[in-house]
Design a protein around this motif. Structure first.
Motif, PDB file in Angstrom:
ATOM      1  N   PHE A   1       0.802  -1.435   0.244  1.00 23.54           N
ATOM      2  CA  PHE A   1      -0.361  -0.171   0.172  1.00 23.54           C
ATOM      3  C   PHE A   1       0.660   0.992  -0.369  1.00 23.54           C
ATOM      4  CE2 PHE A   1      -2.371   3.656   2.582  1.00 23.54           C
ATOM      5  CZ  PHE A   1      -2.687   3.410   1.693  1.00 23.54           C
ATOM      6  N   VAL A   2       1.610   1.343   1.197  1.00 21.11           N
ATOM      7  CA  VAL A   2       3.261   2.081   0.998  1.00 21.11           C
ATOM      8  C   VAL A   2       3.658   3.109   0.111  1.00 21.11           C
ATOM      9  CG1 VAL A   2       4.827   3.252   2.488  1.00 21.11           C
ATOM     10  CG2 VAL A   2       3.002   2.266   3.577  1.00 21.11           C
ATOM     11  N   ALA A   3       3.628   1.777  -0.813  1.00 18.50           N
ATOM     12  CA  ALA A   3       4.622   1.369  -2.308  1.00 18.50           C
ATOM     13  C   ALA A   3       3.622   2.460  -3.485  1.00 18.50           C
ATOM     14  CB  ALA A   3       5.865  -0.498  -1.917  1.00 18.50           C
ATOM     15  N   GLY A   4       3.008   1.475  -3.583  1.00 20.65           N
ATOM     16  CA  GLY A   4       1.296   2.244  -4.405  1.00 20.65           C
ATOM     17  C   GLY A   4       0.796   3.156  -4.314  1.00 20.65           C
ATOM     18  N   ALA A   5       1.156   3.672  -3.118  1.00 20.00           N
ATOM     19  CA  ALA A   5       0.901   5.442  -2.673  1.00 20.00           C
ATOM     20  C   ALA A   5       1.700   5.678  -3.535  1.00 20.00           C
ATOM     21  CB  ALA A   5       0.832   5.881  -1.486  1.00 20.00           C
ATOM     22  N   LYS A   6       3.145   5.837  -3.092  1.00 24.29           N
ATOM     23  CA  LYS A   6       4.361   6.665  -3.874  1.00 24.29           C
ATOM     24  C   LYS A   6       4.923   6.928  -5.021  1.00 24.29           C
ATOM     25  CE  LYS A   6       6.785   6.885   0.839  1.00 24.29           C
ATOM     26  NZ  LYS A   6       5.913   8.336   1.374  1.00 24.29           N
ATOM     27  N   TYR A   7       4.202   5.189  -5.193  1.00 24.54           N
ATOM     28  CA  TYR A   7       4.588   5.343  -6.682  1.00 24.54           C
ATOM     29  C   TYR A   7       3.544   6.310  -7.541  1.00 24.54           C
ATOM     30  CZ  TYR A   7       3.541   3.265 -12.338  1.00 24.54           C
ATOM     31  OH  TYR A   7       3.543   2.815 -12.963  1.00 24.54           O
ATOM     32  N   ILE A   8       2.711   6.898  -6.922  1.00 24.25           N
ATOM     33  CA  ILE A   8       1.239   7.801  -8.144  1.00 24.25           C
ATOM     34  C   ILE A   8       2.152   9.592  -7.439  1.00 24.25           C
ATOM     35  CG2 ILE A   8      -0.232   8.839  -7.879  1.00 24.25           C
ATOM     36  CD1 ILE A   8      -0.489   5.910  -9.647  1.00 24.25           C
ATOM     37  N   ASN A   9       2.309   9.615  -5.884  1.00 26.50           N
ATOM     38  CA  ASN A   9       2.768  10.742  -5.494  1.00 26.50           C
ATOM     39  C   ASN A   9       4.217  10.455  -5.029  1.00 26.50           C
ATOM     40  OD1 ASN A   9       3.430  12.928  -4.396  1.00 26.50           O
ATOM     41  ND2 ASN A   9       0.838  13.302  -3.555  1.00 26.50           N
ATOM     42  N   PRO A  10       5.010  10.245  -5.230  1.00 31.51           N
ATOM     43  CA  PRO A  10       6.591  10.145  -3.762  1.00 31.51           C
ATOM     44  C   PRO A  10       6.347  11.139  -2.213  1.00 31.51           C
ATOM     45  CG  PRO A  10       7.404  10.807  -6.242  1.00 31.51           C
ATOM     46  CD  PRO A  10       5.629  10.676  -6.137  1.00 31.51           C
ATOM     47  N   ASP A  11       5.178  12.353  -2.401  1.00 31.39           N
ATOM     48  CA  ASP A  11       5.512  13.172  -1.614  1.00 31.39           C
ATOM     49  C   ASP A  11       4.558  12.349  -0.444  1.00 31.39           C
ATOM     50  OD1 ASP A  11       7.823  14.112  -2.856  1.00 31.39           O
ATOM     51  OD2 ASP A  11       6.663  15.737  -3.716  1.00 31.39           O
ATOM     52  N   ILE A  12       3.838  11.845  -1.047  1.00 33.56           N
ATOM     53  CA  ILE A  12       2.673  11.933  -0.294  1.00 33.56           C
ATOM     54  C   ILE A  12       2.895  11.421   0.590  1.00 33.56           C
ATOM     55  CG2 ILE A  12       2.194   8.857  -1.048  1.00 33.56           C
ATOM     56  CD1 ILE A  12      -0.850  10.123  -1.239  1.00 33.56           C
ATOM     57  N   ASP A  13       2.563  11.482   2.743  1.00 36.96           N
ATOM     58  CA  ASP A  13       1.780  11.145   3.904  1.00 36.96           C
ATOM     59  C   ASP A  13       1.278   9.640   3.874  1.00 36.96           C
ATOM     60  OD1 ASP A  13       2.667  10.264   6.148  1.00 36.96           O
ATOM     61  OD2 ASP A  13       1.635  12.441   6.825  1.00 36.96           O
ATOM     62  N   ALA A  14       2.151   8.363   3.528  1.00 37.60           N
ATOM     63  CA  ALA A  14       1.450   6.717   3.443  1.00 37.60           C
ATOM     64  C   ALA A  14       1.813   6.190   4.716  1.00 37.60           C
ATOM     65  CB  ALA A  14       1.533   6.412   2.219  1.00 37.60           C
ATOM     66  N   ARG A  15       0.703   6.307   5.774  1.00 37.22           N
ATOM     67  CA  ARG A  15       0.946   5.407   6.540  1.00 37.22           C
ATOM     68  C   ARG A  15       0.393   3.899   6.860  1.00 37.22           C
ATOM     69  NH1 ARG A  15       0.190  10.411  11.372  1.00 37.22           N
ATOM     70  NH2 ARG A  15       0.755  11.995   9.686  1.00 37.22           N
ATOM     71  N   LEU A  16       1.493   3.073   7.724  1.00 33.04           N
ATOM     72  CA  LEU A  16       1.191   1.552   7.871  1.00 33.04           C
ATOM     73  C   LEU A  16       1.279   1.606   9.329  1.00 33.04           C
ATOM     74  CD1 LEU A  16       0.817  -0.892   7.484  1.00 33.04           C
ATOM     75  CD2 LEU A  16       3.702  -0.898   6.916  1.00 33.04           C
ATOM     76  N   ILE A  17       0.124   1.229  10.385  1.00 30.95           N
ATOM     77  CA  ILE A  17      -0.612   1.436  11.738  1.00 30.95           C
ATOM     78  C   ILE A  17      -1.160  -0.735  11.244  1.00 30.95           C
ATOM     79  CG2 ILE A  17      -1.942   2.059  13.392  1.00 30.95           C
ATOM     80  CD1 ILE A  17      -1.435   4.126  12.044  1.00 30.95           C
ATOM     81  N   MET A  18      -0.274  -0.742  12.635  1.00 32.14           N
ATOM     82  CA  MET A  18      -1.172  -2.210  13.198  1.00 32.14           C
ATOM     83  C   MET A  18      -1.570  -1.642  14.162  1.00 32.14           C
ATOM     84  SD  MET A  18      -0.660  -4.450  11.006  1.00 32.14           S
ATOM     85  CE  MET A  18       0.425  -4.984   9.223  1.00 32.14           C
ATOM     86  N   THR A  19      -3.014  -2.526  14.826  1.00 28.47           N
ATOM     87  CA  THR A  19      -3.557  -2.240  15.906  1.00 28.47           C
ATOM     88  C   THR A  19      -3.351  -3.614  16.472  1.00 28.47           C
ATOM     89  OG1 THR A  19      -5.682  -3.207  15.177  1.00 28.47           O
ATOM     90  CG2 THR A  19      -5.380  -1.045  14.556  1.00 28.47           C
ATOM     91  N   GLY A  20      -2.850  -4.710  16.265  1.00 23.30           N
ATOM     92  CA  GLY A  20      -2.253  -5.821  16.499  1.00 23.30           C
ATOM     93  C   GLY A  20      -4.179  -6.595  17.071  1.00 23.30           C
ATOM     94  N   SER A  21      -4.892  -6.524  16.626  1.00 25.30           N
ATOM     95  CA  SER A  21      -5.873  -7.592  16.997  1.00 25.30           C
ATOM     96  C   SER A  21      -7.077  -7.270  15.897  1.00 25.30           C
ATOM     97  CB  SER A  21      -7.044  -6.718  17.920  1.00 25.30           C
ATOM     98  OG  SER A  21      -8.195  -7.676  17.780  1.00 25.30           O
ATOM     99  N   PHE A  22      -7.314  -8.299  15.563  1.00 26.49           N
ATOM    100  CA  PHE A  22      -8.525  -8.838  14.215  1.00 26.49           C
ATOM    101  C   PHE A  22      -9.954  -8.632  14.561  1.00 26.49           C
ATOM    102  CE2 PHE A  22      -4.922 -12.293  11.982  1.00 26.49           C
ATOM    103  CZ  PHE A  22      -4.827 -11.119  10.905  1.00 26.49           C
ATOM    104  N   THR A  23     -10.323  -8.418  15.799  1.00 27.24           N
ATOM    105  CA  THR A  23     -11.721  -8.934  16.551  1.00 27.24           C
ATOM    106  C   THR A  23     -11.768  -7.710  17.452  1.00 27.24           C
ATOM    107  OG1 THR A  23     -10.691  -9.789  18.822  1.00 27.24           O
ATOM    108  CG2 THR A  23     -11.397 -11.615  16.779  1.00 27.24           C
ATOM    109  N   ASP A  24     -10.599  -6.646  17.576  1.00 28.16           N
ATOM    110  CA  ASP A  24     -10.805  -5.526  18.242  1.00 28.16           C
ATOM    111  C   ASP A  24     -11.455  -3.752  17.563  1.00 28.16           C
ATOM    112  OD1 ASP A  24     -11.165  -3.307  19.825  1.00 28.16           O
ATOM    113  OD2 ASP A  24      -9.636  -3.685  21.313  1.00 28.16           O
ATOM    114  N   ILE A  25     -12.367  -4.545  16.753  1.00 28.94           N
ATOM    115  CA  ILE A  25     -13.118  -2.927  15.969  1.00 28.94           C
ATOM    116  C   ILE A  25     -13.477  -2.369  16.360  1.00 28.94           C
ATOM    117  CG2 ILE A  25     -15.870  -2.476  15.506  1.00 28.94           C
ATOM    118  CD1 ILE A  25     -16.672  -5.357  15.086  1.00 28.94           C
TER     119      ILE A  25
END
Length: 333
Positions: free
Chosen positions: A174-198
């Motif tokens: 996702f981050v790579a694809g966003a920067k492929y379009i716009n190298p200056d974009i702020d593309a963040r990758l965050i993990m919540t640590g849970s698959f169930t905590d909506i």
């Protein structure tokens, strides 16, 4: 005491199998092909687990398989449930996620007549354990590019659940694809640590929206619905992972741009047909946009008006490039 608990566990699991579809829709259990799956979350999460359920229904319809599944499978029960299905005569048993790999490796040698497949992994073991893997980085790359083309704030985000390899790979894509379009974009990758905590996923998404994020992707199984809720309430956008989110979340369609659909059913059918014909090989089966119909981008439906003709041409060009290999995502890792 341990023996009593084991017997009780078996009875509980057996009851769960019956309740969750151990017989086909007509109640006929005479099929020689029996396919089961262990799922980490609920079948109605609109994403990862829904895709496995849809695959099982596909095998039932197309191959005449008797199907069964266990939802929300506790990690402590992985081995026991694998054994229960194998001892019940299931032909193919899927562990729907990387996390099922070690349990499958332990159980498979005791049931040589059963084929075990671990999805979203590279686990293999002679003679009866294989794996099925979608090119997650490639899927994330497509989503990131679309997010960058959609964003007006130049802040986009990928919110994953537990940081296991397939989720991490899609987030990196996702981050790579966003920067492929716009190298200056702020593309963040965050993990919540849970698959169930909506609630946690929604909290993270809402915080990012307050910072200005206007496109957020939730790849966290059931918890991903929290990202969709936050986007819907704030009037920003999201995309589906694995299955068509537009169909799975009809009350939140305003937020949904499109979905990258991984046709798990198609890939699984090919593996099962190999098993049925005696041609199964315990290898890693990898699919991507290059495999016709295996990974696709849905239409944008009513959101197509968000894009200029040139932007839409760019999106379709990226999908075509991923399909014919002219865009090699390996160089962006």
């Amino acid at each position: 005491m341990k023996k009593i608990l084991t017997v009780l566990s078996f009875l509980v699991i057996s009851a769960a199998l019956s309740a969750s579809g151990a017989q086909d829709a007509a109640g006929d259990s005479s099929s020689s092909l029996k396919v089961a799956a262990l799922l980490p979350g609920p079948i109605n999460d609109g994403g990862w687990n829904t895709s496995m359920y849809e695959s099982l229904k596909h095998q039932e319809e197309v191959l005449g398989a008797e199907i069964a599944y266990t939802e929300n499978t506790p990690e402590s029960d992985y081995e026991e449930i694998f054994r229960t299905y194998a001892e019940s005569g299931f032909t193919v048993i899927f562990g729907h996620g990387f996390q099922f790999g070690e349990a499958a490796k332990k159980v498979a040698p005791n049931y040589p007549d059963t084929v075990f497949i671990v999805n979203s992994s590279t686990f293999t073991q002679e003679p009866n354990l294989g794996s099925f893997l979608v090119n997650d980085f490639e899927c994330g790359f497509a989503q990131g590019a679309i997010a960058a083309l959609t964003s007006e704030s130049d802040l986009v985000a990928f919110i994953g659940g537990v940081e296991i390899p397939p989720i991490a790979a899609q987030g990196a894509g996702f981050v790579a694809g966003a920067k492929y379009i716009n190298p200056d974009i702020d593309a963040r990758l965050i993990m919540t640590g849970s698959f169930t905590d909506i609630a946690r996923a929604k909290e993270v998404a809402s915080s990012l929206i307050e910072e200005g994020a206007d496109v957020l992707i939730g790849d966290a199984n059931e918890a991903g619905l929290g990202v969709v809720e936050a986007a819907e309430e704030a009037g920003v956008y999201t995309m589906g992972c694995s299955s068509d989110l537009y169909e799975a979340a009809p009350d939140m369609k305003d937020a949904i741009l499109a979905s990258v659909v991984e046709d798990t059913a198609r890939g699984h059918e090919l593996i099962i047909r190999d098993v049925m014909s005696g041609n199964f090989v315990p290898k890693n089966y990898l699919i991507g946009f290059k495999d016709e119909g295996a990974v696709t981008l849905t239409s944008f439906r009513d959101k197509e008006s968000l894009y200029t003709a040139e932007e839409m041409e760019t999106i379709m060009g990226i999908i075509e490039g991923l399909s014919d290999g002219s865009i090699d995502v390996e160089q962006y890792k």
